[in-house]
Scaffold this motif. Sequence first.
Motif, mmCIF file in Angstrom:
data_model
loop_
_atom_site.group_PDB
_atom_site.id
_atom_site.type_symbol
_atom_site.label_atom_id
_atom_site.label_comp_id
_atom_site.label_asym_id
_atom_site.label_seq_id
_atom_site.Cartn_x
_atom_site.Cartn_y
_atom_site.Cartn_z
ATOM 1 N N PRO A 169 -7.852 5.030 -3.162
ATOM 2 C CA PRO A 169 -7.789 3.211 -2.686
ATOM 3 C C PRO A 169 -6.222 2.575 -3.262
ATOM 4 O O PRO A 169 -6.660 1.696 -2.885
ATOM 5 C CB PRO A 169 -7.898 3.770 -4.537
ATOM 6 N N PRO A 203 0.755 -1.273 0.068
ATOM 7 C CA PRO A 203 0.001 -0.126 -0.326
ATOM 8 C C PRO A 203 1.005 1.343 -0.367
ATOM 9 O O PRO A 203 2.168 1.009 0.137
ATOM 10 C CB PRO A 203 -0.614 0.158 1.600
ATOM 11 N N LEU A 225 -10.105 10.802 8.248
ATOM 12 C CA LEU A 225 -9.289 10.373 7.400
ATOM 13 C C LEU A 225 -8.464 11.053 6.386
ATOM 14 O O LEU A 225 -9.504 12.194 6.715
ATOM 15 C CB LEU A 225 -9.649 9.473 6.550
ATOM 16 N N CYS A 284 -10.699 3.075 -0.479
ATOM 17 C CA CYS A 284 -9.907 2.000 0.465
ATOM 18 C C CYS A 284 -9.585 1.169 1.005
ATOM 19 O O CYS A 284 -11.359 0.962 1.318
ATOM 20 C CB CYS A 284 -9.057 3.592 1.879
ATOM 21 N N THR A 285 -9.280 -0.505 1.065
ATOM 22 C CA THR A 285 -9.376 -1.594 1.481
ATOM 23 C C THR A 285 -9.440 -0.670 3.195
ATOM 24 O O THR A 285 -8.785 -0.522 3.761
ATOM 25 C CB THR A 285 -8.194 -1.995 1.162
ATOM 26 N N ASP A 322 -4.494 3.225 -0.239
ATOM 27 C CA ASP A 322 -4.165 3.082 1.133
ATOM 28 C C ASP A 322 -4.797 2.050 1.406
ATOM 29 O O ASP A 322 -6.076 1.736 1.482
ATOM 30 C CB ASP A 322 -4.231 4.524 1.361
ATOM 31 N N LEU A 380 -6.379 0.791 5.423
ATOM 32 C CA LEU A 380 -6.866 1.066 6.746
ATOM 33 C C LEU A 380 -7.141 0.081 7.734
ATOM 34 O O LEU A 380 -7.608 -0.970 7.003
ATOM 35 C CB LEU A 380 -8.517 2.484 6.391
ATOM 36 N N ALA A 420 -14.000 5.142 5.045
ATOM 37 C CA ALA A 420 -12.992 4.240 3.525
ATOM 38 C C ALA A 420 -13.847 4.215 2.208
ATOM 39 O O ALA A 420 -13.155 4.329 1.592
ATOM 40 C CB ALA A 420 -12.474 4.227 4.857
ATOM 41 N N THR A 461 -6.203 10.357 1.595
ATOM 42 C CA THR A 461 -6.709 8.635 1.486
ATOM 43 C C THR A 461 -7.426 8.646 0.475
ATOM 44 O O THR A 461 -7.994 8.998 -0.241
ATOM 45 C CB THR A 461 -7.430 8.594 2.827
ATOM 46 N N ARG A 502 -14.392 6.581 0.106
ATOM 47 C CA ARG A 502 -12.996 6.292 -0.868
ATOM 48 C C ARG A 502 -12.390 5.054 -1.671
ATOM 49 O O ARG A 502 -11.043 5.204 -2.061
ATOM 50 C CB ARG A 502 -12.174 7.531 0.156
#
Length: 444
Positions: free
Chosen positions: A107, A53, A101, A135-136, A109, A111, A130, A105, A133
Amino acid sequence: MLDDSLLDAPEALARADLHDLLRGAAEAGARVRTALRHATESGLTELKPDGRPRAVLIAGPGTAATGVADLITALAGTGCPVVRLAPTGVAPAAGALRWSLPGWTGPVDLLLIVTPDGTEPGLTLLAEQAYRRGCTVVAVAPSRTPLAESVDGSHGLTVPMAMSPVAAYGTTYGEAESRVGTRQEPTTPGRPDPTDPAQPDPTGPGSPDTLGHPGAAHGVPEDRGPLTAPHHDPPEAPAAAPGTLWALLTPLLVLLDRTGLIAAPVDTLQKVADRLDDVAERCGPAITTYSNPAKTLAVELSESLPLIWSEGQAAGMAGRRFAAALAELAGHAALAAELPEALPAHAALLAGGGAGGADSDDFFRDRTEEPAVLRARVIMLRERPSDAGGLTAAPAARELAHSHDTPLSELEPEDGSDLERLAELIAITDFAAVYLTLASGGRS
């Protein structure tokens, strides 16, 4: 005041341990193994990510989550930025905390959410933010909690937190013994009646009752004494309680090993569990103070201001956790700093009045009405043995402490991997914080 006699009385320690802190410290190795099993069942060991990441963000409440973020930061080094998301709110209650976040932040990154509770609305909102956005999200939390359901519902991954065996089964040793002593088994055809005097004695040789109670391996007495009744509904354990850190951290180590960010293969984590078990045997309640490093350290810290000096990034994390545990569990102030910066930072404390070194005033003066003054004591944590070679500030630290007549204690782990040595430092200091808590009146 520290009650030295309590340290060598396992039965009295168990009666004073309302939060089962000693049990939690002894179970750390078992919780690592349980967390490994949960990580395997969740598919983390078979994960094949596309790459590292861009950044790892870690959110969670309390000392345990702070320790997780601190340790991952130390292990990751310069391989990837690790950012801890500190909570905000009007109170430390679960319902009042909120997380947000950073604006950057996205995709690429990752979390990580860690919590021993799972009912925090702020963490649920963070997971939803998240997801929007891209974000994993990976969470370690108790199963069947609002956070676990929210993460699973937003295409994230939740790994069940490895609970203490006592919490997992909803009973304590005292409760279990009480139920066994009062339970009446119904008589069924073909099954012997336990109340029939003609039947063999169920407590005779070879019976389960003669094989020892569950806590015997670590010196936990079978009879919880007059505190058995309150243990039916124990108060909530502090966030710094031993065992919680490893239950939250272990699945994340498996995940980050699969991403290539840190080196924590499953066999290494098994060795970490073994090292934690070894420390539990050396530092258990049944081991006398003179041969127990954790009890010895607790006695040394009594009536002193601990200056925890660490050398190495991982040891620095252990030192900060030790200071936090002393404050949260025992109500004992401590200062942590890393070498060599600790030397100029704490030099004035060693040379100055209230928390300084030896008393230089008139030796024959009347001290009966003088208030108690904390005297500094240096605790040096090193992640590598002194004979390992390389640059070290340990000689300068010893010289500074001795020049001010300040007592010095040193902890060096046995040889092994970085994680094994770190686990040993954390385990010994966890036991020491617990012993200081219980022998000082159980402020927790």
